[in-house]
Design a protein around this motif. Structure first.
Motif, mmCIF file in Angstrom:
data_model
loop_
_atom_site.group_PDB
_atom_site.id
_atom_site.type_symbol
_atom_site.label_atom_id
_atom_site.label_comp_id
_atom_site.label_asym_id
_atom_site.label_seq_id
_atom_site.Cartn_x
_atom_site.Cartn_y
_atom_site.Cartn_z
ATOM 1 N N ASP A 1 0.749 -5.261 -0.016
ATOM 2 C CA ASP A 1 2.114 -5.237 0.506
ATOM 3 C C ASP A 1 2.551 -3.824 0.883
ATOM 4 O O ASP A 1 3.195 -3.611 1.914
ATOM 5 C CB ASP A 1 3.086 -5.828 -0.517
ATOM 6 N N TYR A 2 2.226 -2.832 0.044
ATOM 7 C CA TYR A 2 2.673 -1.466 0.335
ATOM 8 C C TYR A 2 1.985 -0.923 1.579
ATOM 9 O O TYR A 2 2.565 -0.117 2.324
ATOM 10 C CB TYR A 2 2.438 -0.550 -0.864
ATOM 11 N N GLN A 3 0.747 -1.379 1.855
ATOM 12 C CA GLN A 3 0.052 -0.933 3.058
ATOM 13 C C GLN A 3 0.680 -1.533 4.311
ATOM 14 O O GLN A 3 0.839 -0.843 5.322
ATOM 15 C CB GLN A 3 -1.427 -1.306 2.962
ATOM 16 N N GLU B 1 3.779 -2.378 4.553
ATOM 17 C CA GLU B 1 5.078 -1.715 4.691
ATOM 18 C C GLU B 1 4.916 -0.355 5.354
ATOM 19 O O GLU B 1 5.708 0.027 6.233
ATOM 20 C CB GLU B 1 5.731 -1.573 3.318
ATOM 21 N N ILE B 2 3.901 0.387 4.957
ATOM 22 C CA ILE B 2 3.665 1.707 5.557
ATOM 23 C C ILE B 2 3.332 1.564 7.035
ATOM 24 O O ILE B 2 3.853 2.301 7.880
ATOM 25 C CB ILE B 2 2.542 2.450 4.808
ATOM 26 N N CYS C 1 -5.748 4.921 -2.669
ATOM 27 C CA CYS C 1 -4.628 4.079 -2.213
ATOM 28 C C CYS C 1 -4.762 3.673 -0.747
ATOM 29 O O CYS C 1 -3.847 3.080 -0.179
ATOM 30 C CB CYS C 1 -3.295 4.791 -2.444
ATOM 31 N N LEU D 1 4.413 9.546 -1.389
ATOM 32 C CA LEU D 1 4.628 8.813 -2.632
ATOM 33 C C LEU D 1 3.901 9.540 -3.751
ATOM 34 O O LEU D 1 2.730 9.885 -3.617
ATOM 35 C CB LEU D 1 4.098 7.378 -2.508
ATOM 36 N N LEU E 1 -0.270 2.297 -7.251
ATOM 37 C CA LEU E 1 0.013 1.510 -6.043
ATOM 38 C C LEU E 1 -1.056 0.459 -5.786
ATOM 39 O O LEU E 1 -0.752 -0.695 -5.486
ATOM 40 C CB LEU E 1 0.091 2.447 -4.822
#
Length: 456
Positions: free
Chosen positions: A37-39, A41-42, A60, A207, A215
């Motif tokens: 998910d964080y990837q 989002e980025i 990460c 981050l 992460l």
């Protein structure tokens, strides 16, 4: 002409969103790529931005994200010119380019590639992605559509990066930088400071801290804890907490190093091992490391050889290591090193001799002809990081015994971790240290599964 079939023209519709493109068309390890998910989002956050810096802790996926952005732009930009800048002056290689190469080697993207090599991809739309070494002449005059800089924190030559950045002046050109945090004197930190000013045009994803270290859901708490225990505090903070570092940090704590030092003669006879380690050995593995400078080096570099023994008390217990010998060669001529190696081979059952690849091909060839177990070590940053982590852990846990050798101790005390590299501090050398670390690391690789009772 009849009977000749024309090659089918392959066309795929590239989604405008990089994350959607990645999960629709990219394959990794034989499976469709699935981003965390964080990837996603980025990738959504940086899509369409001209100057992007993705600064995340290790493991990460920084290089993966940079590869996705570069490949996405390549397929949307006919006749484009994209380079991926290596951290090395000598080699055109990076984790980012390896991701790009792997993605382009599998359908459907493989059908869009006209030609490929390990450092260059040419697509049927005329766009070229090329990995280049970190040299001014490799980047000057390129007129880039995309510049990718992978692990900027590991590049010391700011001029090369600045020259490369100057090649991205086309209206549609873009820059993608992926890196862990650097020291506060580095260009990366300067870019971070600039990004905080309104209107800088730099979109900086940064981050840090405990949450950032976690992460990637694939990283376990046990793995992170092990890294924390086996790495210097400054290195863990920079690599895994992604904190900006000072200009230099000592690798070895003097009080820890002092506990590892004993007074004994070198080269140490194997018969004295029980006295030195404090137990009757059940087995031993002996390896040598050689770091050779150019004879009469203009930089004052030394040539050094170190022999290390891995000593078993019991297979169920942690072994101890003993530095059996450390020799600094007066000139670094091949004859000097050959005489020393013959002496070491007569004293110890050498399981392996490791030569750093630079300036050592002749020695490796000689050793092989002499029937000595020898190999060349390509001292990549990855290999250095792994080797030093084990040596640091041995010092931290008092599991290595070091003779009171003036030059070796001086180098160990002066060694610094700077910009992701281990190097001599100002006024110091690091040649004995590197001979030590390769000999030490080699004992881990060739250690037997069963200790030999006939060790002497």
């Amino acid at each position: 002409m009849k009977g000749i079939k024309k090659a089918k023209k392959v066309e795929i519709e590239i989604p405008p969103a990089p994350a959607q493109f990645a999960e629709k068309f990219l394959t990794l390890q034989g499976k469709p790529l699935r981003l965390f998910d964080y990837q996603r989002e980025i990738l959504r956050d940086v899509a369409g931005k001209k100057f992007v810096v993705i600064c995340l802790p290790k493991r990460c996926g920084k290089s993966l994200l940079a590869a996705i952005l570069a490949l996405h732009k390549a397929l949307l930009t006919p006749e484009g010119n994209i380079i991926v800048l290596s951290t090395s002056k000598d080699h055109a290689s990076s984790v980012c380019f390896r991701y790009i190469y792997r993605f382009a080697s599998h359908p459907p993207l493989a059908d869009l590639v006209e030609k490929k090599s390990i450092v260059r991809l040419e697509f049927k739309n005329g766009t070229i992605i090329e990995a280049v070494p970190c040299r001014v002449e490799a980047v000057a005059g390129r007129g880039l559509d995309v510049l990718v800089v992978d692990e900027l924190a590991l590049i010391d030559d700011e001029e090369v990066v600045q020259v490369a950045l100057s090649q991205t002046e086309k209206p549609h050109s873009s820059v993608v930088i992926a890196s862990t945090a650097s020291t506060k004197e580095h260009l990366l930190y300067k870019l971070y400071q600039a990004s905080l000013r309104e209107g800088s045009g730099i979109h900086f994803i940064y981050l840090s801290g405990e949450d950032a270290a976690r992460l990637n859901p694939m990283l376990t708490e046990e793995w992170l804890q092990k890294r924390m225990e086996t790495m210097p505090e400054a290195m863990f903070a920079q690599y895994h907490l992604n904190l900006w570092g000072a200009s230099s940090r000592k690798v070895f704590m003097l009080e820890k190093l002092d506990k590892c030092v004993k007074d004994y003669p070198t080269p140490l006879p194997l018969s004295m091992l029980p006295e030195i380690v404090g137990f009757e050995p059940k087995g031993v593995v002996v390896c040598a490391g050689v770091d050779r400078a150019l004879p009469h080096s203009k930089h004052g570099d030394l040539s050094a050889g170190v022999v290390v023994a891995k000593v078993f008390e019991d297979l169920q217990k942690t072994p101890r290591w003993v530095v059996l010998d450390c020799t600094v060669f007066p000139t670094g001529l091949g004859e000097e090193i050959q005489i020393w190696l013959q002496q070491m081979a007569s004293l110890y059952p050498l399981a392996s001799i490791v030569f750093e690849v630079y300036q050592a091909f002749d020695l490796h060839q000689w050793a092989t002809k002499m029937g000595l177990p020898a190999r060349l070590e390509h001292a990549t940053l990855k290999q250095q990081e792994s080797a030093f982590q084990f040596l640091i852990a041995a010092v931290e846990n008092n599991n290595i015994i070091i003779p009171r050798h003036p030059e070796l101790l001086r180098e160990l005390e002066g060694l610094e971790f700077v910009g992701g590299r281990y190097r001599a501090g100002k006024g110091y050398h690091d040649d004995c240290v590197y001979a030590l670390v390769w000999a030490f690391y080699e004992t881990l690789k060739v250690a037997p599964t069963i200790a030999d009772a006939e060790w002497v």
